[in-house]
Design a protein around this motif. Structure first.
Motif, PDB file in Angstrom:
ATOM      1  N   LEU A 421      -2.437  23.501  21.971  1.00  0.00           N
ATOM      2  CA  LEU A 421      -2.978  24.090  23.203  1.00  0.00           C
ATOM      3  C   LEU A 421      -1.956  24.021  24.338  1.00  0.00           C
ATOM      4  CD1 LEU A 421      -6.654  22.730  23.124  1.00  0.00           C
ATOM      5  CD2 LEU A 421      -5.850  25.016  22.532  1.00  0.00           C
ATOM      6  N   ILE A 422      -1.281  22.896  24.458  1.00  0.00           N
ATOM      7  CA  ILE A 422      -0.297  22.743  25.537  1.00  0.00           C
ATOM      8  C   ILE A 422       0.893  23.670  25.325  1.00  0.00           C
ATOM      9  CG2 ILE A 422       1.374  21.118  26.531  1.00  0.00           C
ATOM     10  CD1 ILE A 422      -0.757  18.926  26.134  1.00  0.00           C
ATOM     11  N   ARG A 423       1.368  23.762  24.092  1.00  0.00           N
ATOM     12  CA  ARG A 423       2.501  24.643  23.801  1.00  0.00           C
ATOM     13  C   ARG A 423       2.137  26.104  24.067  1.00  0.00           C
ATOM     14  NH1 ARG A 423       6.321  22.560  19.969  1.00  0.00           N
ATOM     15  NH2 ARG A 423       6.305  24.484  18.776  1.00  0.00           N
ATOM     16  N   ASN A 424       0.942  26.506  23.673  1.00  0.00           N
ATOM     17  CA  ASN A 424       0.527  27.890  23.922  1.00  0.00           C
ATOM     18  C   ASN A 424       0.370  28.178  25.414  1.00  0.00           C
ATOM     19  OD1 ASN A 424       0.576  28.767  21.322  1.00  0.00           O
ATOM     20  ND2 ASN A 424      -1.620  28.660  20.977  1.00  0.00           N
ATOM     21  N   ALA A 425      -0.121  27.181  26.162  1.00  0.00           N
ATOM     22  CA  ALA A 425      -0.247  27.352  27.612  1.00  0.00           C
ATOM     23  C   ALA A 425       1.121  27.561  28.249  1.00  0.00           C
ATOM     24  CB  ALA A 425      -0.947  26.138  28.222  1.00  0.00           C
ATOM     25  N   LEU A 426       2.103  26.808  27.781  1.00  0.00           N
ATOM     26  CA  LEU A 426       3.450  26.926  28.335  1.00  0.00           C
ATOM     27  C   LEU A 426       4.121  28.234  27.915  1.00  0.00           C
ATOM     28  CD1 LEU A 426       4.695  23.269  27.770  1.00  0.00           C
ATOM     29  CD2 LEU A 426       4.369  24.363  29.976  1.00  0.00           C
ATOM     30  N   ASP A 427       3.929  28.633  26.666  1.00  0.00           N
ATOM     31  CA  ASP A 427       4.632  29.806  26.144  1.00  0.00           C
ATOM     32  C   ASP A 427       3.916  31.106  26.516  1.00  0.00           C
ATOM     33  OD1 ASP A 427       6.596  31.181  24.779  1.00  0.00           O
ATOM     34  OD2 ASP A 427       5.522  31.104  22.888  1.00  0.00           O
ATOM     35  N   HIS A 428       2.621  31.197  26.197  1.00  0.00           N
ATOM     36  CA  HIS A 428       1.864  32.430  26.427  1.00  0.00           C
ATOM     37  C   HIS A 428       1.231  32.499  27.817  1.00  0.00           C
ATOM     38  CE1 HIS A 428       2.427  33.398  22.307  1.00  0.00           C
ATOM     39  NE2 HIS A 428       1.600  32.485  21.830  1.00  0.00           N
ATOM     40  N   GLY A 429       0.765  31.344  28.315  1.00  0.00           N
ATOM     41  CA  GLY A 429      -0.034  31.363  29.535  1.00  0.00           C
ATOM     42  C   GLY A 429       0.782  31.431  30.816  1.00  0.00           C
ATOM     43  N   ILE A 430       1.547  30.401  31.089  1.00  0.00           N
ATOM     44  CA  ILE A 430       2.286  30.302  32.354  1.00  0.00           C
ATOM     45  C   ILE A 430       3.468  31.269  32.372  1.00  0.00           C
ATOM     46  CG2 ILE A 430       3.663  28.748  33.785  1.00  0.00           C
ATOM     47  CD1 ILE A 430       1.803  26.493  32.897  1.00  0.00           C
ATOM     48  N   VAL A 538     -13.449  28.305  24.874  1.00  0.00           N
ATOM     49  CA  VAL A 538     -12.381  28.873  25.686  1.00  0.00           C
ATOM     50  C   VAL A 538     -12.976  29.813  26.738  1.00  0.00           C
ATOM     51  CG1 VAL A 538     -11.999  30.714  23.976  1.00  0.00           C
ATOM     52  CG2 VAL A 538     -10.219  30.193  25.653  1.00  0.00           C
ATOM     53  N   GLU A 539     -12.460  29.715  27.944  1.00  0.00           N
ATOM     54  CA  GLU A 539     -12.805  30.632  29.027  1.00  0.00           C
ATOM     55  C   GLU A 539     -11.498  31.134  29.626  1.00  0.00           C
ATOM     56  OE1 GLU A 539     -15.400  28.912  31.917  1.00  0.00           O
ATOM     57  OE2 GLU A 539     -16.550  27.804  30.419  1.00  0.00           O
ATOM     58  N   SER A 540     -11.454  32.429  29.945  1.00  0.00           N
ATOM     59  CA  SER A 540     -10.199  32.970  30.469  1.00  0.00           C
ATOM     60  C   SER A 540     -10.463  34.175  31.367  1.00  0.00           C
ATOM     61  CB  SER A 540      -9.279  33.377  29.317  1.00  0.00           C
ATOM     62  OG  SER A 540      -8.017  33.768  29.791  1.00  0.00           O
ATOM     63  N   GLN A 541      -9.627  34.309  32.376  1.00  0.00           N
ATOM     64  CA  GLN A 541      -9.637  35.477  33.249  1.00  0.00           C
ATOM     65  C   GLN A 541      -8.212  36.014  33.337  1.00  0.00           C
ATOM     66  OE1 GLN A 541     -11.932  33.646  36.730  1.00  0.00           O
ATOM     67  NE2 GLN A 541     -12.562  35.782  36.842  1.00  0.00           N
ATOM     68  N   VAL A 542      -8.079  37.305  33.108  1.00  0.00           N
ATOM     69  CA  VAL A 542      -6.750  37.920  33.145  1.00  0.00           C
ATOM     70  C   VAL A 542      -6.138  37.722  34.526  1.00  0.00           C
ATOM     71  CG1 VAL A 542      -5.459  40.073  32.911  1.00  0.00           C
ATOM     72  CG2 VAL A 542      -7.382  39.613  31.391  1.00  0.00           C
ATOM     73  N   GLY A 543      -4.932  37.191  34.551  1.00  0.00           N
ATOM     74  CA  GLY A 543      -4.217  36.983  35.805  1.00  0.00           C
ATOM     75  C   GLY A 543      -4.535  35.679  36.506  1.00  0.00           C
ATOM     76  N   LYS A 544      -5.578  34.967  36.060  1.00  0.00           N
ATOM     77  CA  LYS A 544      -5.981  33.730  36.746  1.00  0.00           C
ATOM     78  C   LYS A 544      -5.777  32.477  35.907  1.00  0.00           C
ATOM     79  CE  LYS A 544      -9.249  35.797  39.996  1.00  0.00           C
ATOM     80  NZ  LYS A 544     -10.623  35.749  40.548  1.00  0.00           N
ATOM     81  N   GLY A 545      -5.863  32.619  34.596  1.00  0.00           N
ATOM     82  CA  GLY A 545      -5.626  31.443  33.760  1.00  0.00           C
ATOM     83  C   GLY A 545      -6.644  31.264  32.657  1.00  0.00           C
ATOM     84  N   THR A 546      -6.485  30.158  31.924  1.00  0.00           N
ATOM     85  CA  THR A 546      -7.312  29.877  30.747  1.00  0.00           C
ATOM     86  C   THR A 546      -7.713  28.415  30.746  1.00  0.00           C
ATOM     87  OG1 THR A 546      -6.101  31.548  29.487  1.00  0.00           O
ATOM     88  CG2 THR A 546      -7.385  29.968  28.218  1.00  0.00           C
ATOM     89  N   ILE A 547      -8.951  28.153  30.312  1.00  0.00           N
ATOM     90  CA  ILE A 547      -9.444  26.777  30.184  1.00  0.00           C
ATOM     91  C   ILE A 547      -9.951  26.580  28.760  1.00  0.00           C
ATOM     92  CG2 ILE A 547     -11.081  25.043  31.000  1.00  0.00           C
ATOM     93  CD1 ILE A 547     -11.282  26.587  33.631  1.00  0.00           C
ATOM     94  N   PHE A 548      -9.363  25.624  28.050  1.00  0.00           N
ATOM     95  CA  PHE A 548      -9.880  25.201  26.742  1.00  0.00           C
ATOM     96  C   PHE A 548     -10.635  23.891  26.952  1.00  0.00           C
ATOM     97  CE2 PHE A 548      -6.468  27.984  25.349  1.00  0.00           C
ATOM     98  CZ  PHE A 548      -7.039  28.628  24.261  1.00  0.00           C
ATOM     99  N   THR A 549     -11.868  23.844  26.455  1.00  0.00           N
ATOM    100  CA  THR A 549     -12.691  22.648  26.590  1.00  0.00           C
ATOM    101  C   THR A 549     -13.031  22.117  25.208  1.00  0.00           C
ATOM    102  OG1 THR A 549     -13.654  23.523  28.635  1.00  0.00           O
ATOM    103  CG2 THR A 549     -14.795  21.683  27.577  1.00  0.00           C
TER     104      THR A 549
END
Length: 699
Positions: A421-430, A538-549
């Motif tokens: 999850l952290i790697r995907n957040a860094l690579d795909h998300g941020i 998972v919850e996500s909004q385009v342009g705002k970010g993603t939350i994995f719970t």
């Protein structure tokens, strides 16, 4: 000078604490970009302590290495050196070398790692020269040497018809956190057979970063193709070479070296019980004090083999059973002799006291099995820092709730899903800093990792403020991969479309890189979390970010369950899967497309009877009404018809054992208070097995 096991344990405990202090404060130093006197003082003190204690213990390589590290920090304190990025990189490389020496001491009470190169770099850094970190070295192949015990184990599996395989695993040279990837490979192989040994030794393999290939000797009933196919699905495994071996094929017995001892699992009894596959846990994990001068607590700790804690838990379960039986005997004695009950009342008082002690004992043992999640979280700041550098991104990494405690079995499993999850957040998300500026966002992305208690669960959150997940892109990719049809894609809501990322082989990455994009990450996250009775949303909004719970049980040993009775047998449904219970009249049950269903608040609820589930004989006589237990996860629900509802209870989970093995529909058993056996329903398996599409029912 020879040191006792207790003295060695104190040295290793202190060493572990000081290495963590060095890691945490180096990250603080790099983030601030300034020579913070408090941080430098804390770092210098930790390095000085390691140098002194390792010299006293006779570990000269470690002492020499930390002496050079100390020199750099001394120059920083005197404003002669600045914490540049290249200098911090060298210091982290030195810390990695320090960890390798520590692991060698734990495994063999010796130092073999060559520190010449890293010490030379540190000396160049002290002299003010620019230094760079080279690519990791490839591990040299080792000869096939086995202990007499390993040879015996190999022959035993050979007699059972298992094949011994020599499996050479080659990782992508650019892999970040190689030790974690090696751990995943070993976990996967243990599901396919028995690991006889690894080269390098597992203690070094899962902690060191100084390798890009390793060898595993596995006894398994699987064929070569299946082993190879499964291993190649693991992210960052570049290639695999598998060679079947015979018992007589060059399997030399390793000669014991003088003074070689196994790691001792307990210092109280002084027994040599630990082996490479045994897991040790501390009664209380130490948390290093922060650089702000927070007061440290001095805690006495004892290392205990985890298997002993499991045995203690089983013995407490037996006490609970006998306590309940004792209460039953007391009730019968009251009924027999109603006039003179003095002795019976004394017996009742003793029984009550035993019950209280048993409850307290169970609580203490449960706490002994718990570890702070800091044990997992502490490895991520360094990983995020290295990965952000590699991706040329700026990241503010926030960690909360490290003191939250979890059962050690949950701790062992949760690390890998969080890495994904952290790697995907860094690579795909941020996004990259320049892209974020164009979007009106701060240059540095925000990545938050948090843990907190919620009722009888722990909730772990991985949140980023990046580009988010585009549901339309997920739909297109799912159709392109043949995971769903175009019609199904159109019918999905945005929230349902985003959940498709947990399907195997689905990735929205435009290209595969050495960080992610192979489409084998999110499905692993989901499956591993479900293995420990957890769930991920998972919850996500385009342009705002993603939350994995991630929602996890506090412990895997004891769960809250709904007890039911069916055809004279007691069954237990894990309560986290039970949505509700109800009574349904026979007129409410109907057949639709060969499925048993009922209408519940205007929606179709599929039904299954426990008799059908376990192929039990159906009762000939139809009832006027039925008890229904409604199980659910996400949007999928299923009603299970049972004979009677008994109520909720905390139960201790016990394995069905090797003799019974895996039984479809069951995940274990429990011993009830009256001594009867309760079978624990595999609720997740039943839900997945009986998932059906949309049914049309005329209302």
């Amino acid at each position: 000078m020879v040191f006792s096991d207790a003295e060695m344990a104190v040295f290793l405990d202190e060493l572990e604490e000081k290495i963590q202090i060095l890691t945490d404060n180096l990250l603080l130093l790099e983030q601030s970009g300034e020579d913070d006197p408090k941080v430098l003082q804390e770092i210098f003190r930790a390095a000085h302590t390691i140098k002194g204690s390792s010299a006293v213990m006779g570990f000269t390589k470690m002492s020499s290495l930390t002496h050079e590290i100390e020199n750099i920090f001394d120059k920083m304190r005197n404003n002669e050196l600045k914490p540049t990025s290249s200098l911090i990189n060298v210091l982290f490389e030195a810390l990695d070398a320090l960890k390798i020496l520590r692991d060698e001491i734990v495994a063999e009470n010796a130092e073999k790692y060559d520190t010449t190169e890293i010490i030379a770099k540190l000396k160049e850094a002290v002299a003010g020269k620019d230094v760079s970190v080279p690519a990791p070295k490839t591990t040299q192949s080792a000869t096939e040497e086995f202990t007499a015990e390993e040879i015996e184990k190999i022959r035993e599996f050979d007699l059972k018809g298992y094949q011994l395989y020599e499996i050479k695993v080659y990782l992508d040279p650019a892999t970040v956190m190689k030790s974690v990837r090696a751990f995943i490979v070993l976990q996967q192989l243990r599901e396919l057979g028995t690991v006889i040994k690894t080269v390098p030794a597992e203690e070094l393999l899962v902690k060191s970063e100084e390798f890009s290939d390793f060898t595993v000797y596995l006894a398994s009933g699987e064929d070569v193709d299946r082993l190879q196919n499964i291993l190649l699905t693991i992210s960052e495994v570049e290639r695999v070479e598998i060679n079947p071996k015979q018992v007589e094929d060059n399997l030399e017995i390793k000669k014991e070296q003088p003074g070689e001892e196994e790691v001792k699992a307990t210092e109280v009894e002084g027994e040599k019980t630990a082996s490479p596959e045994k897991t040790l846990t501390d009664f209380k994990a130490k948390t290093p004090a922060a650089a702000s001068g927070e007061e440290k607590k001095v805690t006495q700790t004892v290392r205990v083999d985890v298997q002993k804690l499991d045995t203690l838990m089983n013995l407490v379960g037996e006490l609970v059973i006998d306590r309940t039986r004792l209460l039953s005997v007391i009730d019968k004695l009251y009924n027999i002799n109603r006039e003179n009950n003095e002795l019976v009342e004394t017996l009742a008082e003793v029984s009550s006291h035993i019950g209280q002690i048993t409850t307290d004992l169970q609580d203490v043992i449960m706490k002994a099995r718990m570890l702070p999640i800091a044990q997992v979280f502490n490895r991520f700041p360094r990983m995020v820092r290295d990965l952000a550098q590699k991706l040329n991104k700026e990241v503010e990494f926030i960690v909360e709730g490290k003191e939250t405690e979890l059962d050690r079995n949950v701790i062992e499993v949760i690390g890998d899903p969080l890495i994904h999850l952290i790697r995907n957040a860094l690579d795909h998300g941020i996004e990259p800093p320049e892209e974020r500026e164009k979007l009106g966002k701060p240059r540095a992305g925000r990545l938050r990792l948090a843990a907190a208690y919620l009722e009888n669960n722990i909730v772990i959150t991985v949140e980023d403020d990046g580009r988010g997940i585009d549901p339309n892109a997920v739909r297109r990719k799912a159709v392109e991969k043949g995971i769903i049809s175009e019609r199904e894609a159109e019918m999905l809501s945005d929230k349902e479309a985003i959940k498709l990322i947990f399907r195997s082989g689905l990735s929205t990455a435009q290209k595969v890189n050495d960080v992610s994009g192979r489409g084998v990450g999110m499905d692993i996250v989901k499956s591993q979390i479900e293995q420990i009775n957890g769930e991920v949303q998972v919850e996500s909004q385009v342009g705002k970010g993603t939350i994995f719970t991630i929602r996890l049980p506090l412990t895997l040993a004891i769960i809250r369950a709904l007890l039911v009775e069916h055809q004279g047998q007691i069954y237990a449904f894990p309560l986290n899967f039970v949505q509700e219970t109800l009574i349904a009249g026979k007129e409410e049950l109907r057949k639709v497309q060969d499925y048993d269903v009922m209408l519940l608040r205007g929606k179709v609820l599929p039904l299954i009877s426990l008799s059908n589930l376990f192929n039990l004989p159906e009762e000939q006589e139809q009832k006027e009404w039925y008890f229904v237990v409604i199980l659910g996860t996400g949007n999928h629900r299923l009603g299970v018809i049972v004979d009677n509802l008994l109520g909720e209870q905390e139960i201790v989970i016990k394995s069905l054992g090797e003799y019974l093995g895996q039984v479809k529909g069951l995940s274990g058993a429990t011993i009830l208070g009256d001594g009867r056996i309760g079978l624990i329903i595999d609720a997740r398996g039943i839900l997945q097995e009986n998932e059906i599409g949309e049914l049309n029912v005329a209302v």
